[in-house]
Write a protein that holds these residues in place. Structure first.
Motif, PDB file in Angstrom:
ATOM      1  N   VAL A  18      99.745  17.916  45.088  1.00 51.89           N
ATOM      2  CA  VAL A  18      99.511  18.976  46.069  1.00 51.89           C
ATOM      3  C   VAL A  18     100.851  19.380  46.688  1.00 51.89           C
ATOM      4  O   VAL A  18     101.878  18.739  46.462  1.00 51.89           O
ATOM      5  CB  VAL A  18      98.531  18.526  47.168  1.00 51.89           C
ATOM      6  CG1 VAL A  18      97.175  18.170  46.565  1.00 51.89           C
ATOM      7  CG2 VAL A  18      99.095  17.341  47.956  1.00 51.89           C
ATOM      8  N   HIS A  19     100.810  20.456  47.487  1.00 51.07           N
ATOM      9  CA  HIS A  19     102.043  20.982  48.068  1.00 51.07           C
ATOM     10  C   HIS A  19     101.943  21.206  49.575  1.00 51.07           C
ATOM     11  O   HIS A  19     102.876  21.745  50.182  1.00 51.07           O
ATOM     12  CB  HIS A  19     102.418  22.308  47.391  1.00 51.07           C
ATOM     13  CG  HIS A  19     102.611  22.185  45.910  1.00 51.07           C
ATOM     14  ND1 HIS A  19     101.581  22.413  45.010  1.00 51.07           N
ATOM     15  CD2 HIS A  19     103.699  21.840  45.171  1.00 51.07           C
ATOM     16  CE1 HIS A  19     102.037  22.224  43.779  1.00 51.07           C
ATOM     17  NE2 HIS A  19     103.301  21.875  43.849  1.00 51.07           N
ATOM     18  N   SER A  20     100.829  20.828  50.191  1.00 46.99           N
ATOM     19  CA  SER A  20     100.688  21.054  51.628  1.00 46.99           C
ATOM     20  C   SER A  20      99.833  19.962  52.256  1.00 46.99           C
ATOM     21  O   SER A  20      99.114  19.229  51.559  1.00 46.99           O
ATOM     22  CB  SER A  20     100.028  22.412  51.904  1.00 46.99           C
ATOM     23  OG  SER A  20      98.657  22.384  51.538  1.00 46.99           O
ATOM     24  N   SER A  75      92.374  17.524  51.999  1.00 45.92           N
ATOM     25  CA  SER A  75      91.125  17.835  51.298  1.00 45.92           C
ATOM     26  C   SER A  75      90.773  16.793  50.238  1.00 45.92           C
ATOM     27  O   SER A  75      89.622  16.630  49.873  1.00 45.92           O
ATOM     28  CB  SER A  75      91.205  19.218  50.653  1.00 45.92           C
ATOM     29  OG  SER A  75      92.041  19.207  49.514  1.00 45.92           O
ATOM     30  N   LYS A  76      91.780  16.063  49.762  1.00 47.08           N
ATOM     31  CA  LYS A  76      91.517  15.040  48.759  1.00 47.08           C
ATOM     32  C   LYS A  76      90.691  13.882  49.301  1.00 47.08           C
ATOM     33  O   LYS A  76      90.072  13.146  48.549  1.00 47.08           O
ATOM     34  CB  LYS A  76      92.834  14.492  48.200  1.00 47.08           C
ATOM     35  CG  LYS A  76      93.667  15.499  47.431  1.00 47.08           C
ATOM     36  CD  LYS A  76      93.069  15.799  46.073  1.00 47.08           C
ATOM     37  CE  LYS A  76      94.002  16.666  45.239  1.00 47.08           C
ATOM     38  NZ  LYS A  76      93.479  16.871  43.869  1.00 47.08           N
ATOM     39  N   LYS A 133      89.963  32.969  51.032  1.00 37.57           N
ATOM     40  CA  LYS A 133      91.112  32.198  50.554  1.00 37.57           C
ATOM     41  C   LYS A 133      91.552  32.665  49.165  1.00 37.57           C
ATOM     42  O   LYS A 133      92.733  32.610  48.832  1.00 37.57           O
ATOM     43  CB  LYS A 133      90.791  30.705  50.527  1.00 37.57           C
ATOM     44  CG  LYS A 133      90.694  30.063  51.904  1.00 37.57           C
ATOM     45  CD  LYS A 133      92.036  30.053  52.630  1.00 37.57           C
ATOM     46  CE  LYS A 133      93.002  29.081  52.038  1.00 37.57           C
ATOM     47  NZ  LYS A 133      94.250  28.956  52.853  1.00 37.57           N
ATOM     48  N   TYR A 178     102.180  13.716  48.339  1.00 40.41           N
ATOM     49  CA  TYR A 178     102.078  15.004  47.652  1.00 40.41           C
ATOM     50  C   TYR A 178     102.240  14.827  46.139  1.00 40.41           C
ATOM     51  O   TYR A 178     101.520  15.447  45.344  1.00 40.41           O
ATOM     52  CB  TYR A 178     103.152  15.969  48.158  1.00 40.41           C
ATOM     53  CG  TYR A 178     102.963  16.467  49.575  1.00 40.41           C
ATOM     54  CD1 TYR A 178     101.823  16.151  50.304  1.00 40.41           C
ATOM     55  CD2 TYR A 178     103.941  17.248  50.179  1.00 40.41           C
ATOM     56  CE1 TYR A 178     101.661  16.590  51.600  1.00 40.41           C
ATOM     57  CE2 TYR A 178     103.785  17.705  51.483  1.00 40.41           C
ATOM     58  CZ  TYR A 178     102.650  17.375  52.195  1.00 40.41           C
ATOM     59  OH  TYR A 178     102.494  17.827  53.471  1.00 40.41           O
ATOM     60  N   SER A 220      91.133  25.322  57.485  1.00 40.59           N
ATOM     61  CA  SER A 220      92.261  24.549  58.006  1.00 40.59           C
ATOM     62  C   SER A 220      91.932  23.841  59.313  1.00 40.59           C
ATOM     63  O   SER A 220      92.741  23.072  59.821  1.00 40.59           O
ATOM     64  CB  SER A 220      93.469  25.472  58.229  1.00 40.59           C
ATOM     65  OG  SER A 220      93.859  26.090  57.032  1.00 40.59           O
ATOM     66  N   THR A 255      97.216  20.440  54.201  1.00 37.20           N
ATOM     67  CA  THR A 255      95.798  20.781  54.083  1.00 37.20           C
ATOM     68  C   THR A 255      95.259  20.389  52.718  1.00 37.20           C
ATOM     69  O   THR A 255      94.158  19.837  52.596  1.00 37.20           O
ATOM     70  CB  THR A 255      95.579  22.281  54.319  1.00 37.20           C
ATOM     71  OG1 THR A 255      96.038  22.618  55.635  1.00 37.20           O
ATOM     72  CG2 THR A 255      94.107  22.642  54.196  1.00 37.20           C
ATOM     73  N   GLU A 256      96.029  20.667  51.655  1.00 36.49           N
ATOM     74  CA  GLU A 256      95.600  20.287  50.317  1.00 36.49           C
ATOM     75  C   GLU A 256      95.474  18.776  50.201  1.00 36.49           C
ATOM     76  O   GLU A 256      94.516  18.262  49.610  1.00 36.49           O
ATOM     77  CB  GLU A 256      96.607  20.790  49.283  1.00 36.49           C
ATOM     78  CG  GLU A 256      96.551  22.271  49.000  1.00 36.49           C
ATOM     79  CD  GLU A 256      97.537  22.652  47.916  1.00 36.49           C
ATOM     80  OE1 GLU A 256      97.102  22.988  46.802  1.00 36.49           O
ATOM     81  OE2 GLU A 256      98.762  22.595  48.189  1.00 36.49           O
ATOM     82  N   GLY A 312      88.789  25.554  51.718  1.00 38.68           N
ATOM     83  CA  GLY A 312      90.014  26.117  52.260  1.00 38.68           C
ATOM     84  C   GLY A 312      90.146  26.214  53.760  1.00 38.68           C
ATOM     85  O   GLY A 312      91.167  26.705  54.255  1.00 38.68           O
ATOM     86  N   ARG A 357      86.757  21.762  51.897  1.00 34.98           N
ATOM     87  CA  ARG A 357      87.011  21.790  50.459  1.00 34.98           C
ATOM     88  C   ARG A 357      87.348  23.192  49.958  1.00 34.98           C
ATOM     89  O   ARG A 357      88.160  23.348  49.046  1.00 34.98           O
ATOM     90  CB  ARG A 357      85.786  21.268  49.694  1.00 34.98           C
ATOM     91  CG  ARG A 357      85.600  19.766  49.756  1.00 34.98           C
ATOM     92  CD  ARG A 357      86.704  19.013  49.085  1.00 34.98           C
ATOM     93  NE  ARG A 357      86.865  19.394  47.690  1.00 34.98           N
ATOM     94  CZ  ARG A 357      87.915  19.104  46.954  1.00 34.98           C
ATOM     95  NH1 ARG A 357      88.939  18.465  47.472  1.00 34.98           N
ATOM     96  NH2 ARG A 357      87.972  19.458  45.691  1.00 34.98           N
TER      97      ARG A 357
END
Length: 208
Positions: free
Chosen positions: A194-196, A202-203, A70, A189, A99, A198-199, A97, A95
């Motif tokens: 975040v911007h995605s 992950s939170k 990643k 977001y 998916s 997946t991000e 990366g 965490r």
């Protein structure tokens, strides 16, 4: 054409996965690796769209390999395909990366569907993995200050995102409109920085 790379330790499984990928007119296997070192050397040159990653690898853990790939290819989608289903390994993989997370043995068709899913923004997981994630939600208190800023509805939507549901599916489950889901996602977001998807997902996974 979706380009696929495979990182597996078992040669027979390697061949089976490669055959399954190349049997689909939409996919092409561009790289097959049997060690993390080989993967880190060859995969960045091929620039695949999706990597199928085992976690049981020699010398370096699959989780570390995911993290390093990643760093080299931030846009690549990595789907873990492994026999491991302990929560610690699942959450660490996400965490760093990953998916998606599939528990072997999954059928070739399910693996191909997972590739399609992740390409459309989903977070594919085997049922046994999804159950473990749900159990985590039910038994663990959220600890990050960012996540605590979410409203109950935003938290509910984020949990469904982690489980791989699309906007339309989430809207149907919550009996609200798709536009409302999009509005809530924008707020999620913003609050989580975040911007995605997946991000954001992950939170909700524990830090390790």
């Amino acid at each position: 054409m979706v380009k696929i790379a495979i990182v597996k330790d078992t040669k027979t499984t390697l061949e089976d996965l490669e055959t399954a990928v190349n049997s689909s007119p939409d996919f092409r296997c561009v790289c097959v690796c049997e060690t993390p070192e080989e993967a880190l050397r060859r995969i960045p040159k091929q620039r695949p769209d999706v990597v199928l990653m085992d976690l049981q690898l020699p010398k370096m853990s699959g989780v570390e390999c995911v993290a390093r790939l990643k760093e080299l290819l931030p846009a690549v989608q990595i789907i873990v395909v492994t026999v491991y289903q302990d929560p610690d390994r699942i959450f660490r993989a996400f965490r760093v990366g990953a998916s998606g997370y599939l528990f072997k043995p999954e059928t070739s068709e399910k693996v191909l569907n997972a590739i399609r899913d992740v390409q459309q923004g989903g977070v594919p997981m085997s049922a046994v993995i999804a159950r473990k994630v749900i159990k985590y939600f039910q038994t663990q208190a959220l600890t990050t200050a960012e996540v605590k800023k979410l409203s109950p509805r935003e938290r509910e939507i984020l949990e469904l995102i982690v489980l791989g549901f699309y906007n339309k599916e989430i809207a149907d489950r919550l009996s609200i409109g798709v536009e409302s889901i999009r509005w809530h996602l924008k707020n999620i977001y913003r609050k989580l920085h975040v911007h995605s998807r997946t991000e954001a997902a992950s939170k909700l996974l524990p830090y390790t």
